[in-house]
Design an enzyme around this catalytic site. Sequence first.
Site, PDB file in Angstrom:
ATOM      1  CG  ASP A   7       3.125   4.222  -4.228  1.00 58.93           C
ATOM      2  OD1 ASP A   7       2.092   3.512  -4.183  1.00 58.93           O
ATOM      3  OD2 ASP A   7       3.327   5.190  -3.487  1.00 58.93           O
TER       4      ASP A   7
ATOM      5  CG  HIS B 278      -2.055   0.931   1.228  1.00 58.01           C
ATOM      6  ND1 HIS B 278      -2.371   1.787   0.201  1.00 58.01           N
ATOM      7  CD2 HIS B 278      -2.938   1.211   2.226  1.00 58.01           C
ATOM      8  CE1 HIS B 278      -3.397   2.539   0.553  1.00 58.01           C
ATOM      9  NE2 HIS B 278      -3.752   2.239   1.773  1.00 58.01           N
TER      10      HIS B 278
ATOM     11  CG  HIS C 178      -4.269   0.660  -8.341  1.00 55.94           C
ATOM     12  ND1 HIS C 178      -5.607   0.684  -8.029  1.00 55.94           N
ATOM     13  CD2 HIS C 178      -3.669   1.532  -7.515  1.00 55.94           C
ATOM     14  CE1 HIS C 178      -5.817   1.571  -7.074  1.00 55.94           C
ATOM     15  NE2 HIS C 178      -4.656   2.098  -6.737  1.00 55.94           N
TER      16      HIS C 178
HETATM   17  C1  SDX Z   1      -1.365   2.086  -3.519  1.00 52.01           C
HETATM   18  O1  SDX Z   1      -6.126   0.912  -3.304  1.00 52.01           O
HETATM   19  C2  SDX Z   1      -5.605   2.056  -3.562  1.00 52.01           C
HETATM   20  O2  SDX Z   1      -6.222   2.963  -4.065  1.00 52.01           O
HETATM   21  C3  SDX Z   1      -4.156   2.178  -3.141  1.00 52.01           C
HETATM   22  C4  SDX Z   1      -3.437   3.461  -3.568  1.00 52.01           C
HETATM   23  C5  SDX Z   1      -3.998   4.643  -2.868  1.00 52.01           C
HETATM   24  O3  SDX Z   1      -3.829   5.754  -3.364  1.00 52.01           O
HETATM   25  O4  SDX Z   1      -4.487   4.446  -1.730  1.00 52.01           O
HETATM   26  O5  SDX Z   1      -3.556   3.618  -4.964  1.00 52.01           O
HETATM   27  C6  SDX Z   1      -1.958   3.400  -3.229  1.00 52.01           C
HETATM   28  O6  SDX Z   1      -1.378   1.253  -2.644  1.00 52.01           O
HETATM   29  C7  SDX Z   1      -0.833   1.810  -4.897  1.00 52.01           C
HETATM   30  C8  SDX Z   1      -0.300   0.350  -5.026  1.00 52.01           C
HETATM   31  C9  SDX Z   1       1.113   0.370  -4.458  1.00 52.01           C
HETATM   32  N1  SDX Z   1       1.621  -1.008  -4.338  1.00 52.01           N
HETATM   33  C10 SDX Z   1       2.598  -1.450  -5.181  1.00 52.01           C
HETATM   34  O7  SDX Z   1       3.068  -0.806  -6.119  1.00 52.01           O
HETATM   35  C11 SDX Z   1       3.111  -2.832  -4.828  1.00 52.01           C
HETATM   36  C12 SDX Z   1       3.209  -3.662  -6.123  1.00 52.01           C
HETATM   37  N2  SDX Z   1       1.825  -3.872  -6.583  1.00 52.01           N
HETATM   38  C13 SDX Z   1       1.234  -5.187  -6.227  1.00 52.01           C
HETATM   39  O8  SDX Z   1       1.504  -5.555  -4.918  1.00 52.01           O
HETATM   40  C14 SDX Z   1      -0.214  -5.262  -6.695  1.00 52.01           C
HETATM   41  O9  SDX Z   1      -0.282  -4.731  -7.953  1.00 52.01           O
HETATM   42  C15 SDX Z   1      -1.325  -4.680  -5.876  1.00 52.01           C
HETATM   43  C16 SDX Z   1      -1.296  -5.160  -4.450  1.00 52.01           C
HETATM   44  C17 SDX Z   1      -1.282  -3.193  -5.878  1.00 52.01           C
HETATM   45  C18 SDX Z   1      -2.608  -5.180  -6.538  1.00 52.01           C
HETATM   46  O10 SDX Z   1      -2.568  -6.582  -6.444  1.00 52.01           O
HETATM   47  P1  SDX Z   1      -3.666  -7.473  -7.145  1.00 52.01           P
HETATM   48  O11 SDX Z   1      -5.031  -6.928  -6.879  1.00 52.01           O
HETATM   49  O12 SDX Z   1      -3.366  -8.890  -6.831  1.00 52.01           O
HETATM   50  O13 SDX Z   1      -3.362  -7.251  -8.696  1.00 52.01           O
HETATM   51  P2  SDX Z   1      -4.089  -7.979  -9.850  1.00 52.01           P
HETATM   52  O14 SDX Z   1      -5.297  -8.738  -9.413  1.00 52.01           O
HETATM   53  O15 SDX Z   1      -4.251  -6.925 -10.901  1.00 52.01           O
HETATM   54  O16 SDX Z   1      -2.974  -9.073 -10.322  1.00 52.01           O
HETATM   55  C19 SDX Z   1      -3.169  -9.701 -11.602  1.00 52.01           C
HETATM   56  C20 SDX Z   1      -1.889 -10.471 -11.877  1.00 52.01           C
HETATM   57  C21 SDX Z   1      -1.554 -11.511 -10.825  1.00 52.01           C
HETATM   58  O17 SDX Z   1      -0.745 -12.494 -11.496  1.00 52.01           O
HETATM   59  P3  SDX Z   1      -1.478 -13.877 -12.013  1.00 52.01           P
HETATM   60  O18 SDX Z   1      -1.942 -14.585 -10.782  1.00 52.01           O
HETATM   61  O19 SDX Z   1      -2.589 -13.446 -12.958  1.00 52.01           O
HETATM   62  O20 SDX Z   1      -0.339 -14.615 -12.744  1.00 52.01           O
HETATM   63  O21 SDX Z   1      -0.778  -9.580 -11.889  1.00 52.01           O
HETATM   64  C22 SDX Z   1       0.153  -9.945 -10.884  1.00 52.01           C
HETATM   65  C23 SDX Z   1      -0.636 -10.763  -9.899  1.00 52.01           C
HETATM   66  O22 SDX Z   1       0.253 -11.626  -9.193  1.00 52.01           O
HETATM   67  N3  SDX Z   1       0.669  -8.720 -10.305  1.00 52.01           N
HETATM   68  C24 SDX Z   1       1.947  -8.371 -10.358  1.00 52.01           C
HETATM   69  C25 SDX Z   1       2.022  -7.103  -9.755  1.00 52.01           C
HETATM   70  N4  SDX Z   1       0.782  -6.741  -9.365  1.00 52.01           N
HETATM   71  C26 SDX Z   1      -0.054  -7.736  -9.706  1.00 52.01           C
HETATM   72  N5  SDX Z   1       3.029  -9.019 -10.849  1.00 52.01           N
HETATM   73  C27 SDX Z   1       4.217  -8.361 -10.724  1.00 52.01           C
HETATM   74  N6  SDX Z   1       4.358  -7.149 -10.166  1.00 52.01           N
HETATM   75  C28 SDX Z   1       3.284  -6.487  -9.666  1.00 52.01           C
HETATM   76  N7  SDX Z   1       3.428  -5.313  -9.091  1.00 52.01           N
END
Ligand code: SDX
Length: 392
Positions: free
Chosen positions: A326, A229, A268
């Site tokens: 970020d 987050h 996201h």
């Molecule tokens: C913020 O919610 C908000 O609004 C938050 C925020 C705010 O202003 O409050 O926007 C701030 O928290 C932004 C996010 C910051 N976090 C990061 O940058 C950390 C890296 N991001 C990941 O941890 C992830 O993208 C999440 C937690 C943000 C979202 O995770 P999800 O919901 O699991 O993502 P998804 O369902 O879109 O994933 C689809 C696929 C999955 O792979 P498969 O199972 O399909 O093979 O994409 C993969 C995920 O594993 N994936 C990633 C990835 N994010 C998702 N793979 C590599 N790197 C990534 N960053």
Amino acid sequence: KTGLFTYDPGFLATASCESKITFIDGDLGQLYYRGYPIEQLAEHSDFLEACYLLLNGELPNAKEKADFDYMVMRHNMLHDQILSFYKGFRRDAHPMAVMVGVVGALSAFYHDSLDINDPHHREVSAFRLIAKVPTIAAQAYRYNKGLPFSYPKGGLSYAENFLHMMFSTPVTEYKVNPVLAKALDRIFILHADHEQNASTSTVRLAGSSGANPFACIAAGIACLWGPSHGGANEAVLKMLAEIGDESKIGEFIQGVKDKRFKLMGFGHRVYKNMDPRAEIMRRTCHEVLTELGLQDDPKFKLAMKLEEIALNDPYFVERKLYPNVDFYSGIVLSAIGIPVSMFTPIFALSRTVGWISHWTEMIADPTMKIGRPRQLYTGSPRRDYVPLDERK
Ligand code: SDX
């Protein structure tokens, strides 16, 4: 159809609450505060004006803006006894641990005189929190560095005062560069609110029990600290340092595909298109680095190369993974001279107005009920107690 936007019935079934504050269109990559596009606010507004808008629902006129700025300035000092809380922490405590503790401790100073059902008391709580969080965050940095505590100064903007409190010493006055202060103010605007993200939902759930706003905001800070987050901007800088240079990007991307680690600053829960804040942040990054003569900053060039490669790689395209807020914010903060340990505290400082706006909206709703998410039980079926001497 609600307001400017229409929802499909399937989405409505998943919505946790209604709100008039912020709207995100994840597919189109659009973000609105009270109906105003984030691009226009980032370009024309300042953070305290965005605070007024989020809290009150309308842009202020000149008098309202002046009164709001004055009220925030009037509340930006800390009770001297609050500074004693810092001394209970180790010098190397993470500033987020300090912020959770000190913001929560504000309850001990204001809780007894606070009736959350009184709109005036709610308004003063909002002013106290928005005004004091920069002071609290800056003192956490100074305590960590062994510097004497600092105080806000009249005549400075919200962002200028934060930089002053962070970096001025009794011997040297920090000279605010207006381009850097404007970039920091824009970072505050971009992080101010984001609908029902994890930390805002935490604040709403805590507030739904009637807990005082200082304790609720402390809960939001605790949730924001997580690397998935608010901790992501700190994680992006660590990731860029680990990659080192462009020649290692291919090996790193393979590690992501092998699921050994995530591409921090990408992806996201809601945006399945570019996070509009990421584009504004990339432009701001370029402005700041140009102002500082750092256009060739290796971190920025590495980040842009990483973004270019990821945006053209089917692995990321198929998963709709784009840069989020970020990805560039850490590079901007680093260029301004802010240490990595202060990145998430700055996110918390900015998001306080979003948290308190949602808390106020919820508390003012006469139909509000305590949050009580239900679950699907998947544990053991009914069974009888077995005395100790009969167990294997
Ligand atoms: C913020 O919610 C908000 O609004 C938050 C925020 C705010 O202003 O409050 O926007 C701030 O928290 C932004 C996010 C910051 N976090 C990061 O940058 C950390 C890296 N991001 C990941 O941890 C992830 O993208 C999440 C937690 C943000 C979202 O995770 P999800 O919901 O699991 O993502 P998804 O369902 O879109 O994933 C689809 C696929 C999955 O792979 P498969 O199972 O399909 O093979 O994409 C993969 C995920 O594993 N994936 C990633 C990835 N994010 C998702 N793979 C590599 N790197 C990534 N960053």
